[in-house]
Design a protein around this motif. Structure first.
Motif, PDB file in Angstrom:
ATOM      1  N   TYR A  65       3.861   8.913   8.998  1.00 23.78           N
ATOM      2  CA  TYR A  65       3.629   9.320   7.615  1.00 23.78           C
ATOM      3  C   TYR A  65       4.448  10.579   7.353  1.00 23.78           C
ATOM      4  O   TYR A  65       4.967  11.215   8.276  1.00 23.78           O
ATOM      5  N   GLU A  66       4.534  10.956   6.083  1.00 21.99           N
ATOM      6  CA  GLU A  66       5.378  12.091   5.704  1.00 21.99           C
ATOM      7  C   GLU A  66       4.700  13.412   6.083  1.00 21.99           C
ATOM      8  O   GLU A  66       3.484  13.492   6.227  1.00 21.99           O
TER       9      GLU A  66
ATOM     10  N   ALA B 152       0.877  -1.170   0.000  1.00 20.80           N
ATOM     11  CA  ALA B 152       0.000   0.000   0.000  1.00 20.80           C
ATOM     12  C   ALA B 152       0.914   1.219   0.000  1.00 20.80           C
ATOM     13  O   ALA B 152       1.968   1.192   0.636  1.00 20.80           O
ATOM     14  N   ALA B 153       0.535   2.245  -0.719  1.00 24.99           N
ATOM     15  CA  ALA B 153       1.403   3.419  -0.814  1.00 24.99           C
ATOM     16  C   ALA B 153       0.563   4.679  -0.948  1.00 24.99           C
ATOM     17  O   ALA B 153      -0.593   4.641  -1.367  1.00 24.99           O
ATOM     18  N   GLY B 154       1.179   5.793  -0.592  1.00 22.80           N
ATOM     19  CA  GLY B 154       0.532   7.086  -0.767  1.00 22.80           C
ATOM     20  C   GLY B 154       0.855   7.634  -2.148  1.00 22.80           C
ATOM     21  O   GLY B 154       1.954   7.422  -2.670  1.00 22.80           O
TER      22      GLY B 154
ATOM     23  N   LEU C   6      -3.974  11.740   7.272  1.00 27.82           N
ATOM     24  CA  LEU C   6      -3.765  10.343   6.886  1.00 27.82           C
ATOM     25  C   LEU C   6      -4.065   9.434   8.068  1.00 27.82           C
ATOM     26  O   LEU C   6      -3.751   9.774   9.207  1.00 27.82           O
TER      27      LEU C   6
ATOM     28  N   THR D  64      -3.376   4.136  -1.738  1.00 26.59           N
ATOM     29  CA  THR D  64      -4.483   4.110  -0.787  1.00 26.59           C
ATOM     30  C   THR D  64      -4.907   5.502  -0.323  1.00 26.59           C
ATOM     31  O   THR D  64      -5.954   5.650   0.296  1.00 26.59           O
ATOM     32  N   ASN D  65      -4.077   6.492  -0.579  1.00 24.67           N
ATOM     33  CA  ASN D  65      -4.348   7.848  -0.074  1.00 24.67           C
ATOM     34  C   ASN D  65      -3.492   8.838  -0.839  1.00 24.67           C
ATOM     35  O   ASN D  65      -2.512   8.456  -1.481  1.00 24.67           O
TER      36      ASN D  65
ATOM     37  N   VAL E 166      -6.225   3.773   4.957  1.00 26.31           N
ATOM     38  CA  VAL E 166      -5.366   2.991   4.072  1.00 26.31           C
ATOM     39  C   VAL E 166      -5.954   1.591   3.906  1.00 26.31           C
ATOM     40  O   VAL E 166      -6.099   1.083   2.779  1.00 26.31           O
TER      41      VAL E 166
ATOM     42  N   VAL F  35       4.727   6.703  -2.329  1.00 30.97           N
ATOM     43  CA  VAL F  35       5.601   6.579  -1.153  1.00 30.97           C
ATOM     44  C   VAL F  35       5.056   5.512  -0.211  1.00 30.97           C
ATOM     45  O   VAL F  35       3.853   5.415   0.006  1.00 30.97           O
ATOM     46  N   GLY F  36       5.987   4.714   0.325  1.00 26.47           N
ATOM     47  CA  GLY F  36       5.595   3.677   1.268  1.00 26.47           C
ATOM     48  C   GLY F  36       6.745   3.313   2.187  1.00 26.47           C
ATOM     49  O   GLY F  36       7.800   3.959   2.164  1.00 26.47           O
ATOM     50  N   MET F  37       6.525   2.267   2.989  1.00 23.48           N
ATOM     51  CA  MET F  37       7.489   1.913   4.045  1.00 23.48           C
ATOM     52  C   MET F  37       7.977   0.471   3.927  1.00 23.48           C
ATOM     53  O   MET F  37       8.339  -0.144   4.919  1.00 23.48           O
TER      54      MET F  37
HETATM   55  N1  HPA Z   1       3.051   7.169   3.193  1.00 23.72           N
HETATM   56  C1  HPA Z   1       3.820   6.138   3.560  1.00 23.72           C
HETATM   57  N2  HPA Z   1       3.379   4.872   3.568  1.00 23.72           N
HETATM   58  C2  HPA Z   1       2.110   4.660   3.188  1.00 23.72           C
HETATM   59  C3  HPA Z   1       1.258   5.700   2.790  1.00 23.72           C
HETATM   60  C4  HPA Z   1       1.769   7.019   2.810  1.00 23.72           C
HETATM   61  O1  HPA Z   1       1.079   8.012   2.475  1.00 23.72           O
HETATM   62  N3  HPA Z   1       0.075   5.133   2.479  1.00 23.72           N
HETATM   63  C5  HPA Z   1       0.209   3.794   2.660  1.00 23.72           C
HETATM   64  N4  HPA Z   1       1.441   3.502   3.094  1.00 23.72           N
END
Ligand code: HPA
Length: 283
Positions: free
Chosen positions: A199-200, A121-123, A252, A241-242, A257, A216-218
């Motif tokens: 989150y950022e 999942a990532a932003g 966030l 996801t966002n 997410v 962006v993700g982790m």
């Molecule tokens: N940032 C970092 N990791 C994430 C994000 C995000 O906005 N959404 C899902 N994982």
């Protein structure tokens, strides 16, 4: 022999872990490994002739502890392709050393996989992308401040792995063709991996945009670096996801997410199943 090759080194531990898994999965020779991120976990249910092993029963396995992830290794046939899926992953933000968090990738390699599919999942950082989009990962930015290969070289690893085709161009082409054939919209872009777990900030999202990130993700980055050092081909898809912080006025939340991954999960699983069905026989 360096310390990393010794009895406690990751290469040795991975082979021991793989051996114990092989005892339980019989004569399955997996061609593909899958790291199932948020939204894809239930793809593990689509495996046929499956052997499911909880992570607690696996040798040398890092503990996994994020809400919404259960830890299970699933070995079996996915669309007729022998495959092993990891449902749940160790993140660096949990405090695992990068070398530990990526041991599962070494185990999959020891089981014989030729290609690794990674998902997350990532932003969304790219302003043309929106929550619910699926993004084929074309490349990554390692902004985690660590590298899983740092330290003594593991026997069989490339010391200085080439990362210029980290996300394999041929495998990506197949995923693009699959998306087109299945009528599933698919974006493509660069994934920036940050340590997290916060989150950022909006300023960081603006920075990432300027650095060339689209999402962006982790996670994911350490796994791909490790796989490339062993010579395993990689490909991956992010579920956006966002909006990245500051792009929309909404704060966030992990809950949001997870909600988006639920909403998009069906499409995501359909794409991955179909792509694996096409890629498997060619490996
Ligand atoms: N940032 C970092 N990791 C994430 C994000 C995000 O906005 N959404 C899902 N994982």
């Amino acid at each position: 022999m360096s310390a990393a090759d010794g009895a406690a080194g990751p290469g040795v531990r991975a082979r021991e872990s793989a051996e114990a898994i092989r005892d339980r999965v019989g004569d399955l020779h997996p061609a593909v490994g899958l790291v199932l991120g948020s939204g894809l976990g239930s793809l593990g249910d689509a495996f046929e002739d499956a052997v499911r092993i909880p992570y607690e029963e696996l040798l040398h396995w890092p503990p996994v502890g994020v809400e919404g992830h259960s830890g299970t290794l699933v070995a079996g046939l996915l669309e007729g392709v022998p495959a092993v899926a990891l449902k749940g992953r160790a993140h660096l933000y949990e405090g695992h050393p990068a070398e530990e968090a990526t041991l599962p990738v070494r185990v999959l390699a020891a089981l014989g996989i030729k290609a690794l599919f990674v998902s997350n999942a990532a932003g969304a950082v790219n302003r043309r992308f929106r929550p619910g989009d699926l993004m084929l990962i074309s490349d990554h930015l390692n902004l985690m401040g660590r590298n899983p290969l740092a330290g003594p070289v593991v026997v069989g690893d490339e010391r200085f792995p080439d990362m210029s085709d980290a996300y394999d161009a041929d495998l990506r082409r197949v995923v693009r063709e699959t998306a087109l054939a299945e009528g599933i919209p698919l974006k493509e872009g660069v994934y920036a991996g940050l340590l997290g777990p916060s989150y950022e900030t909006p300023a960081e999202i603006r920075m990432l945009e300027r650095l060339g990130a689209d999402a962006v993700g982790m996670s994911t980055v350490p796994e791909v670096i490790t796989a490339r050092a062993i010579g395993v081909r990689c490909f991956g898809v992010s579920c956006l996801t966002n909006y990245g912080a500051g792009i929309s006025p909404e704060p966030l939340s992990h809950h949001d997410v997870m909600e988006t991954t639920e909403r998009v999960g069906g499409r995501f699983r359909a794409l991955v199943r179909s792509a694996i069905g096409r890629i498997g026989p060619a490996l």
